[in-house]
Design a protein around this motif. Sequence first.
Motif, mmCIF file in Angstrom:
data_model
loop_
_atom_site.group_PDB
_atom_site.id
_atom_site.type_symbol
_atom_site.label_atom_id
_atom_site.label_comp_id
_atom_site.label_asym_id
_atom_site.label_seq_id
_atom_site.Cartn_x
_atom_site.Cartn_y
_atom_site.Cartn_z
ATOM 1 N N PHE A 165 0.837 -1.211 0.000
ATOM 2 C CA PHE A 165 0.000 0.000 0.000
ATOM 3 C C PHE A 165 0.871 1.260 0.000
ATOM 4 O O PHE A 165 0.469 2.300 -0.513
ATOM 5 N N ASP A 170 -3.004 -0.983 -5.162
ATOM 6 C CA ASP A 170 -4.076 -1.746 -4.552
ATOM 7 C C ASP A 170 -4.178 -3.095 -5.272
ATOM 8 O O ASP A 170 -4.598 -3.152 -6.430
ATOM 9 N N LEU A 172 -6.271 -5.394 -5.124
ATOM 10 C CA LEU A 172 -7.626 -5.709 -5.601
ATOM 11 C C LEU A 172 -7.873 -5.091 -6.980
ATOM 12 O O LEU A 172 -8.525 -5.682 -7.837
ATOM 13 N N VAL A 189 -9.320 -16.527 -2.033
ATOM 14 C CA VAL A 189 -8.483 -15.617 -1.250
ATOM 15 C C VAL A 189 -8.024 -16.399 -0.031
ATOM 16 O O VAL A 189 -8.842 -16.997 0.671
ATOM 17 N N PHE A 197 -8.654 -10.303 13.831
ATOM 18 C CA PHE A 197 -9.156 -8.934 13.741
ATOM 19 C C PHE A 197 -8.489 -8.002 14.767
ATOM 20 O O PHE A 197 -8.155 -6.865 14.461
ATOM 21 N N LEU A 200 -4.911 -7.197 13.668
ATOM 22 C CA LEU A 200 -4.760 -6.745 12.274
ATOM 23 C C LEU A 200 -4.261 -5.297 12.200
ATOM 24 O O LEU A 200 -4.788 -4.420 12.889
ATOM 25 N N MET A 207 -3.412 -9.755 1.623
ATOM 26 C CA MET A 207 -4.245 -10.424 0.625
ATOM 27 C C MET A 207 -3.396 -11.274 -0.326
ATOM 28 O O MET A 207 -2.298 -10.887 -0.729
ATOM 29 N N TYR B 17 -11.803 0.627 10.262
ATOM 30 C CA TYR B 17 -11.443 -0.506 11.127
ATOM 31 C C TYR B 17 -11.945 -0.254 12.561
ATOM 32 O O TYR B 17 -12.577 -1.112 13.183
ATOM 33 N N SER B 42 -8.249 -3.277 -1.263
ATOM 34 C CA SER B 42 -7.829 -4.503 -0.578
ATOM 35 C C SER B 42 -7.815 -4.339 0.936
ATOM 36 O O SER B 42 -8.150 -5.270 1.675
ATOM 37 N N SER B 43 -7.416 -3.129 1.394
ATOM 38 C CA SER B 43 -7.328 -2.943 2.849
ATOM 39 C C SER B 43 -8.708 -3.086 3.479
ATOM 40 O O SER B 43 -8.868 -3.700 4.539
ATOM 41 N N ALA B 45 -11.244 -4.748 2.142
ATOM 42 C CA ALA B 45 -11.690 -6.133 1.977
ATOM 43 C C ALA B 45 -11.135 -7.009 3.093
ATOM 44 O O ALA B 45 -11.855 -7.807 3.703
ATOM 45 N N GLN B 46 -9.833 -6.848 3.396
ATOM 46 C CA GLN B 46 -9.235 -7.723 4.413
ATOM 47 C C GLN B 46 -9.752 -7.412 5.821
ATOM 48 O O GLN B 46 -9.850 -8.310 6.654
ATOM 49 N N VAL B 47 -10.112 -6.144 6.049
ATOM 50 C CA VAL B 47 -10.706 -5.790 7.348
ATOM 51 C C VAL B 47 -12.054 -6.509 7.484
ATOM 52 O O VAL B 47 -12.359 -7.097 8.537
ATOM 53 N N ILE B 49 -13.055 -9.226 5.875
ATOM 54 C CA ILE B 49 -12.828 -10.686 5.976
ATOM 55 C C ILE B 49 -12.430 -11.053 7.404
ATOM 56 O O ILE B 49 -12.960 -11.986 8.015
ATOM 57 N N SER B 50 -11.475 -10.298 7.953
ATOM 58 C CA SER B 50 -10.991 -10.590 9.297
ATOM 59 C C SER B 50 -12.097 -10.402 10.341
ATOM 60 O O SER B 50 -12.231 -11.194 11.285
ATOM 61 N N ALA B 51 -12.888 -9.334 10.129
ATOM 62 C CA ALA B 51 -13.981 -9.063 11.072
ATOM 63 C C ALA B 51 -15.001 -10.196 11.022
ATOM 64 O O ALA B 51 -15.574 -10.595 12.061
ATOM 65 N N ARG B 54 -13.700 -13.055 13.004
ATOM 66 C CA ARG B 54 -13.795 -12.737 14.427
ATOM 67 C C ARG B 54 -15.244 -12.878 14.919
ATOM 68 O O ARG B 54 -15.501 -13.431 15.999
ATOM 69 N N ALA B 78 -12.770 -9.955 -4.152
ATOM 70 C CA ALA B 78 -12.043 -9.855 -2.881
ATOM 71 C C ALA B 78 -12.303 -11.071 -1.994
ATOM 72 O O ALA B 78 -11.845 -11.124 -0.854
ATOM 73 N N GLY B 79 -13.049 -12.029 -2.518
ATOM 74 C CA GLY B 79 -13.317 -13.252 -1.761
ATOM 75 C C GLY B 79 -14.426 -13.076 -0.749
ATOM 76 O O GLY B 79 -14.532 -13.849 0.209
#
Lengths: 705, 80
Positions: A165, A170, A172, A189, A197, A200, A207, B17, B42-43, B45-47, B49-51, B54, B78-79
Amino acid sequence: MGEGGLTEVFLNECTEIIGNLESDLVTLEEKNDDQDIINRIFRYFHTLKGSSGIAGFTVIYEFTHNLESLFDKVRSGEILVNRDIIDILLDSIDYIKDELFSDSGSPESDTIRKDLTDRINVFLGTTDKKEEEPEDFLKAVGAYKSVGSNERYFKIAAVFKEDIFNNGIDPLMVIEDLSGLGKIISLTVDKKRIPDFEKLDPEKCYMSWDIVMKTRFDEMKLRDVFLFVYDDNEIDIENVTEKYNVSKETPYIAEKKLGEILVEKGIINNNELEDLVRMQNDKNFRLGDIIVQKGLASPKQVDEALSEQDKIKKKIEISTVRVDSTKLDNLMNLLGEIVIGQASLHRVADDIEEEKAFRLKNSLYSLDRVTREFQEQIMSIRMVPIGPTFEQFKRFVRDAAHNMGKEIKLHIEGADTELDKTVIEKIGDPLKHMIRNAIDHGIERSDERRKSGKPAHGTINLKAYHQEGNVYIDVIDDGKGFDLEKVKRKAVSLGMIQPEEEITREKLVTIVFSPGFSTAEQASDLSGRGVGMDVVKTNIEELRGSVEVKTKEGEGTLIRIKLPLTLAIIEGMLVRIGRSVLIIPLLSVIETIQVSRENYKTVEGKGEVILVRGDYISLIRLNELFGIEANFTNPWEALIVIVESDGERIGIMIDDLIGQQQIVIKSLDNFITTSRSISGASILGDGRVALIIDIHGMVEEIKNR
Amino acid sequence: MMKVETEVNVKNIRSFYTSLKNELEKESEVILDLTDTVRIDSSAAQVIISAMSRAAVLNKKISITGASPEMKALLSLAGL
């Protein structure tokens, strides 16, 4: 990275890309099938799109996406390069510039964008097909096709670095681009790579994707998508077409140095390479394909050469670093202080006991050598090629000539010639003004040119080269040259000269550099307002340079700019006159002599002269020029430093020579002196200030008295 | 319901986040409203996914609503 920082990086990047794009597009208009330029332009649009998306310039992202699509069609040969396409692309760049760099943006920006998008869509919808290229050529000769019509299957594994980043990328968006090339069969993915979380860090990237896709494009096209992430991230693209029971076709990537690598490896020779390149240009196929088809190398050898090419590219990329230019300025200033400190130590050595002085001086000489090398290294870092400055004028000449209804080509020579960064930054405006004058006043319209037996299109040559420790830039046009009679009439009407005054051709030419002088009957958009050439001359002189004009009526004009290599440190000769110390730039010094009484004369109209090896040269008394007291008043008692200015030798009378040393130039404000004979000052080892003589300025000043 | 901004990317990801974290702490179900959202990166998307992972551990739920067709396509890539 903060938002401001990211935007700043993006805008800096854009400035560079836009400059390159403008230059390449204008060149492409002339060489409309140059694949290297076409590929480069495509990459620029691709980068602009990606970076604008990441930097949050969504409008630009979407707009450049259209431009990229348009240019992709150019790249694939579906759309021919012509003036209309180049106009749209250049207009689009103007819009992007306006959107990104103007303070408030144009109020009509939405309308402009919509209009441009409509124009682009017309092209995207129309396929101005090339004359039926021998599409079957490869099939006929049994070569490997670079882009096939059959569908292929690729497995793509992409694992991105955590700090991606920070580079404004990006992942994506990259995957989104990829998906545009075909149909995604499966996409996974790897969620295991994403931390819990609570732990993170959302500004880091975790990703990664595993994708299988079906596409009609070849591997190279897929790799293009990953162009800016390929080297630093784990990207693996595997052709799995065979597994999906579709006919196997192995594509080869051909880039420009493939041939050279194969020659180096002794697989092909230079003659064969020349034939192959010719064939490649004729048929528009990839070099690797042709080499394999002709049986000159095996597919494996081509593959190996391509891998080697990738390694070389990677090596080059890693060995370069971007540095903030102010850091270089700081380094140069610090070095300047070291040089002054050393000079001071030399002074100390003169005052101490002999044995210690000897040891100190020996150490200082070693230090001098290192400092000198250090200076050369910093200088070399500060040196940048003039090419990009020249290239930016391609667009300017194209548009200005078009507006004036003239046909003008800009020819560039010596783009690799390097100049100090500061000089490069300041030379752009004066050059632009000279080119503007050449377009407006110099080069004739096509019909006029034909009548004079000249080619319909005029040419402006921009040429840079090193000579005798200086950098020269020539602006040459093949236009009608100066109308010196007209210059004289105008000068008389402006009261610059008297009607009956005898004036040489050389002197007449220099009048164009006088403030307020213009022979144009009407001011145009380009020039003719009488401001400019005097500013050009002043700007160049501020860079310690000079301008010279040579013109021939009906044939053209040459304007030659002479510039020093650096503005920061020079080698200087320290001379004493009475109690004052002055510095003469060593580059101007030819020799130092003592003149006999017989060889000194006074010539009416020329002043004092001395005879040096059969030639009489003018003698200048620095003490009179600067109003200081000298120890010697008779030239045969004093020393004479012979210097050269614009090919003319001059003798400068001094009391004594002190020696030579590196001089750190400190500029003097105009309120200290407006004399053209002084270019700056330097601090000596004992803390005294010595003035640096500007030989060229001094000669000019004396001549104009 | 948590209204998501027009764009979520690395520039505003930290605030996204934090908001999502707060929501997840106090709610048993978090609905991300993407009605006004035109783009995520992507940032983001991954937040999400992770959330979601959790939330599953906590026996909670995160769902998405209001996504435009373009956003749905992007989420799918982004899955999500």
